[in-house]
Design a protein around this motif. Structure first.
Motif, PDB file in Angstrom:
ATOM      1  N   LYS A   1       5.361   0.457 -11.907  1.00 39.11           N
ATOM      2  CA  LYS A   1       6.602   1.174 -12.163  1.00 39.11           C
ATOM      3  C   LYS A   1       7.792   0.457 -11.518  1.00 39.11           C
ATOM      4  O   LYS A   1       7.711   0.016 -10.366  1.00 39.11           O
ATOM      5  N   ASP A   2       8.905   0.358 -12.277  1.00 41.34           N
ATOM      6  CA  ASP A   2      10.100  -0.339 -11.781  1.00 41.34           C
ATOM      7  C   ASP A   2      10.619   0.279 -10.495  1.00 41.34           C
ATOM      8  O   ASP A   2      11.057  -0.423  -9.573  1.00 41.34           O
ATOM      9  N   GLU A   3      10.577   1.614 -10.425  1.00 44.08           N
ATOM     10  CA  GLU A   3      11.105   2.274  -9.222  1.00 44.08           C
ATOM     11  C   GLU A   3      10.260   1.964  -7.994  1.00 44.08           C
ATOM     12  O   GLU A   3      10.786   1.850  -6.884  1.00 44.08           O
ATOM     13  N   CYS A   4       8.952   1.795  -8.186  1.00 44.71           N
ATOM     14  CA  CYS A   4       8.081   1.441  -7.061  1.00 44.71           C
ATOM     15  C   CYS A   4       8.364   0.015  -6.587  1.00 44.71           C
ATOM     16  O   CYS A   4       8.347  -0.260  -5.376  1.00 44.71           O
ATOM     17  N   ILE A   5       8.604  -0.888  -7.541  1.00 40.31           N
ATOM     18  CA  ILE A   5       8.928  -2.271  -7.178  1.00 40.31           C
ATOM     19  C   ILE A   5      10.240  -2.322  -6.408  1.00 40.31           C
ATOM     20  O   ILE A   5      10.358  -3.049  -5.406  1.00 40.31           O
ATOM     21  N   GLN A   6      11.224  -1.543  -6.843  1.00 39.13           N
ATOM     22  CA  GLN A   6      12.511  -1.527  -6.149  1.00 39.13           C
ATOM     23  C   GLN A   6      12.363  -0.968  -4.738  1.00 39.13           C
ATOM     24  O   GLN A   6      12.955  -1.488  -3.783  1.00 39.13           O
TER      25      GLN A   6
ATOM     26  N   GLU B   1       0.828  -1.204   0.000  1.00 38.06           N
ATOM     27  CA  GLU B   1       0.000   0.000   0.000  1.00 38.06           C
ATOM     28  C   GLU B   1       0.867   1.260   0.000  1.00 38.06           C
ATOM     29  O   GLU B   1       0.588   2.220  -0.735  1.00 38.06           O
ATOM     30  N   LYS B   2       1.925   1.251   0.784  1.00 44.53           N
ATOM     31  CA  LYS B   2       2.832   2.396   0.861  1.00 44.53           C
ATOM     32  C   LYS B   2       3.417   2.730  -0.502  1.00 44.53           C
ATOM     33  O   LYS B   2       3.561   3.911  -0.855  1.00 44.53           O
ATOM     34  N   ASN B   3       3.756   1.707  -1.275  1.00 44.39           N
ATOM     35  CA  ASN B   3       4.387   1.924  -2.575  1.00 44.39           C
ATOM     36  C   ASN B   3       3.391   1.919  -3.735  1.00 44.39           C
ATOM     37  O   ASN B   3       3.800   1.927  -4.897  1.00 44.39           O
ATOM     38  N   ARG B   4       2.086   1.893  -3.398  1.00 46.95           N
ATOM     39  CA  ARG B   4       1.010   1.995  -4.393  1.00 46.95           C
ATOM     40  C   ARG B   4       1.139   0.930  -5.487  1.00 46.95           C
ATOM     41  O   ARG B   4       1.068   1.211  -6.683  1.00 46.95           O
ATOM     42  N   LEU B   5       1.338  -0.310  -5.046  1.00 46.37           N
ATOM     43  CA  LEU B   5       1.450  -1.442  -5.964  1.00 46.37           C
ATOM     44  C   LEU B   5       0.254  -2.370  -5.773  1.00 46.37           C
ATOM     45  O   LEU B   5      -0.138  -2.672  -4.644  1.00 46.37           O
ATOM     46  N   SER B   6      -0.324  -2.819  -6.881  1.00 50.72           N
ATOM     47  CA  SER B   6      -1.454  -3.744  -6.820  1.00 50.72           C
ATOM     48  C   SER B   6      -1.018  -5.118  -7.298  1.00 50.72           C
ATOM     49  O   SER B   6      -0.076  -5.251  -8.080  1.00 50.72           O
ATOM     50  N   VAL B   7      -1.725  -6.126  -6.823  1.00 47.45           N
ATOM     51  CA  VAL B   7      -1.369  -7.526  -7.069  1.00 47.45           C
ATOM     52  C   VAL B   7      -2.431  -8.174  -7.955  1.00 47.45           C
ATOM     53  O   VAL B   7      -3.626  -7.929  -7.797  1.00 47.45           O
ATOM     54  N   ASP B   8      -2.002  -9.019  -8.888  1.00 46.02           N
ATOM     55  CA  ASP B   8      -2.940  -9.774  -9.726  1.00 46.02           C
ATOM     56  C   ASP B   8      -3.357 -11.077  -9.055  1.00 46.02           C
ATOM     57  O   ASP B   8      -4.522 -11.324  -8.797  1.00 46.02           O
TER      58      ASP B   8
END
Length: 542
Positions: free
Chosen positions: A428-433, A403-410
């Motif tokens: 975004k790659d930077e968010c994943i890192q 949630e902090k990095n605004r990433l969603s999961v499939d």
């Protein structure tokens, strides 16, 4: 070894339900009468036979009282690619009216590739070049072919000039915000509906063009991916209440207005949502989404040449198909129809005689697998806790960092101390890192790229039968499953495989479930029955 054992165990379990499972789709048989029968009865028998095929005659829209069936019709860009397609669709609408359908609204996307061309024009404007000649040519050629009335010519030219002025502004200030992008791409739909309404009037169908906000489409201010506001529903009803029901409202798809009257877009494919929102609000009998395929297919025809139309799916199945890669409907387009239980029918504008696919509250329970879909280019992330077994709060920490990095999961599979999940290529790659850096203090993280999600749309109550075939296919073809997810949704089973094995997996599964050419058919009769499960479990445990 473990993979082979697992597939054999599943096959053995399935054998308790069916000793020799060979997936087959239901079919109809038409028998020639032995004696002469009245012509009307023969025609009835032929129509009954054809009702199971995509070549049946056009359905009659009149009900038993002779009243027409109220519909909303939606046409995408490929159906409106040029003046010939505009003319074809206009006459298709006229034919539908003659067959007993009353289109309360026709929702149109931009013509052909206009949206992509507008986005490219925005990029060029940032580089100092303004040119929309191709877009002008497409629309002016269409106007000229139809000899449109002067007021329609004037409206289209005015919109294109406004678009040109906007791009010059982008060139000068060197900025193209999401809000500006939404206005830029809106010119495609706004031109399209004016052309279509004018053509309908020319062939004798009373029609009027409307921008979506004039018919009640109201959204939030999340430019580029706006959401409909709750008050939209009542606004749509009021707008249609002022309109003669025998006048076709030709409405822009994809776009709306926020509370500040700024133009917003619903995201790619949002025209489907526009159509279902309008149809559900005014409670039409059917929402028709006209595409360039004969309804929802059993798989992507670009990969599977023998893909076949699916007669009926549930709202939930259609939503899952969209989320996992099928390009037929917008992922959230089903929500308004589900809320008001309005039937959605997917039809082919290139082949209007095809029955298409209906989307209703309940799908077809006869088929073991409804469809096979997939999503390429995802990343698989394995997260293993470095804390003690049973440490409290591991999963809460993991999802908090997502949630902090605004990433969603499939797709996700988890245990007490580990999580495997997929991230699509939109992340975004930077968010994943940043996420991986946040996870490092308490978990070991492995990221594997170039993976695919392969999803079977099926009733999970039949999962033993389905999995028995799936894992035998994978075993015979050497396909390695890196993760599997089942249960959260009651209508799908998902597998993660490498990108380079996806095509083999999809083609072979489709042969089993839809073509009766299964590579494990021989196994079904001879190997399933009589397998002793207990020794296999002991071997696997050892």
């Amino acid at each position: 070894m473990k993979f082979a054992v697992l597939s054999t165990i599943i096959a053995a379990l399935a054998a308790t339900e069916t000793a020799a499972f060979v997936p087959k789709r239901s079919s109809a048989t038409f028998r020639r009468p032995n004696t002469a029968v009245p012509a009307d009865k023969a025609h009835d028998e032929i129509d009954d036979y054809k009702s199971h095929m995509s070549i049946s005659r056009q359905r009659d829209g009149f009900d038993e009282n002779g009243d027409p069936t109220d519909v909303v019709m939606k046409f995408g860009g490929s159906s409106l690619a040029n003046y010939e397609r505009i003319d074809h669709v206009a006459n298709l609408i006229k034919d539908q009216i003659a067959a007993g359908y009353r289109p309360r609204a026709v929702v149109c996307s931009a013509m052909g590739k206009t949206t992509n061309n507008l986005l490219s024009a925005g990029d060029f404007a940032l580089e100092g070049r303004v040119n929309i000649d191709a877009i002008r040519t497409l629309h002016t050629q269409t106007l000229n072919e139809f000899d449109m009335p002067k007021h329609t010519d004037g409206e289209i030219v005015s919109l294109l000039n406004e678009c040109d002025d906007m791009l010059n502004g982008v060139r000068l200030i060197q900025e193209l915000s999401p809000k500006s992008l939404d206005q830029l791409v809106s010119y495609g739909e706004r031109c399209s509906v004016r052309v279509m309404a004018a053509r309908l009037n020319q062939i004798g169908v009373p029609a009027q063009a409307f921008d979506a906000w004039e018919m009640g489409i109201m959204t939030d201010s999340n430019f580029g991916d706006a959401r409909l506001l709750e008050e939209s529903e009542e606004a749509i009803r009021k707008a249609f209440g002022r309109l003669d029901p025998n006048v076709v409202a030709v409405v822009t798809g994809f776009i709306g207005h926020d509370p500040n009257d700024k133009i917003t877009t619903l995201g790619r494919g949002g025209s489907d949502l526009s159509a279902t929102a309008l149809g559900a609000a005014i409670k039409v009998d059917e929402i028709q989404v006209w595409k360039d395929v004969d309804g929802i297919l059993s798989s992507d025809p670009r990969l599977v040449p023998n893909a076949v139309p699916v007669n009926k799916v549930s709202y939930e199945e259609a939503s899952e198909l969209a989320y996992f890669g099928a390009q037929v409907l917008h992922p959230i387009a089903m929500q308004p129809a589900m809320k008001h239980n309005v039937t959605v029918r997917v039809k082919n504008s290139y082949n209007p005689a095809a029955v298409g696919t209906t989307i209703e509250r309940f799908g077809n329970k006869d088929d073991l697998v409804t469809a096979i879909t997939y999503k390429r280019g995802v990343s698989l992330m394995d997260i293993q806790s470095t804390q003690m077994l049973g440490a409290y709060g591991f999963l809460a920490k993991v999802f908090g960092d997502f949630e902090k990095n605004r990433l969603s999961v499939d797709v996700l599979a988890s245990s007490e101390v580990s999580v495997s999940l997929t991230l699509d290529k939109k992340q975004k790659d930077e968010c994943i890192q940043c996420l991986m850096d946040d996870l490092k203090p308490y978990a070991d993280v492995t990221l594997k790229e170039h993976r695919s999600i392969l999803t079977l749309i099926t009733d999970v109550e039949k999962s033993s039968e389905v999995l028995a075939t799936v894992f035998r296919v994978f075993a015979t073809q050497g396909i390695q499953v890196e993760m599997m997810s089942q249960g959260a949704s009651k209508v799908n089973i998902s597998f993660i495989v490498s990108d380079d094995q996806l095509e083999t997996a999809v083609l072979n599964l489709h042969k089993c479930f839809f073509e009766d050419k299964c590579v494990v058919d021989g196994f079904a009769a001879s190997d399933k029955a009589g397998v002793e499960v207990e020794p296999l479990l002991k071997e696997h445990a050892a």
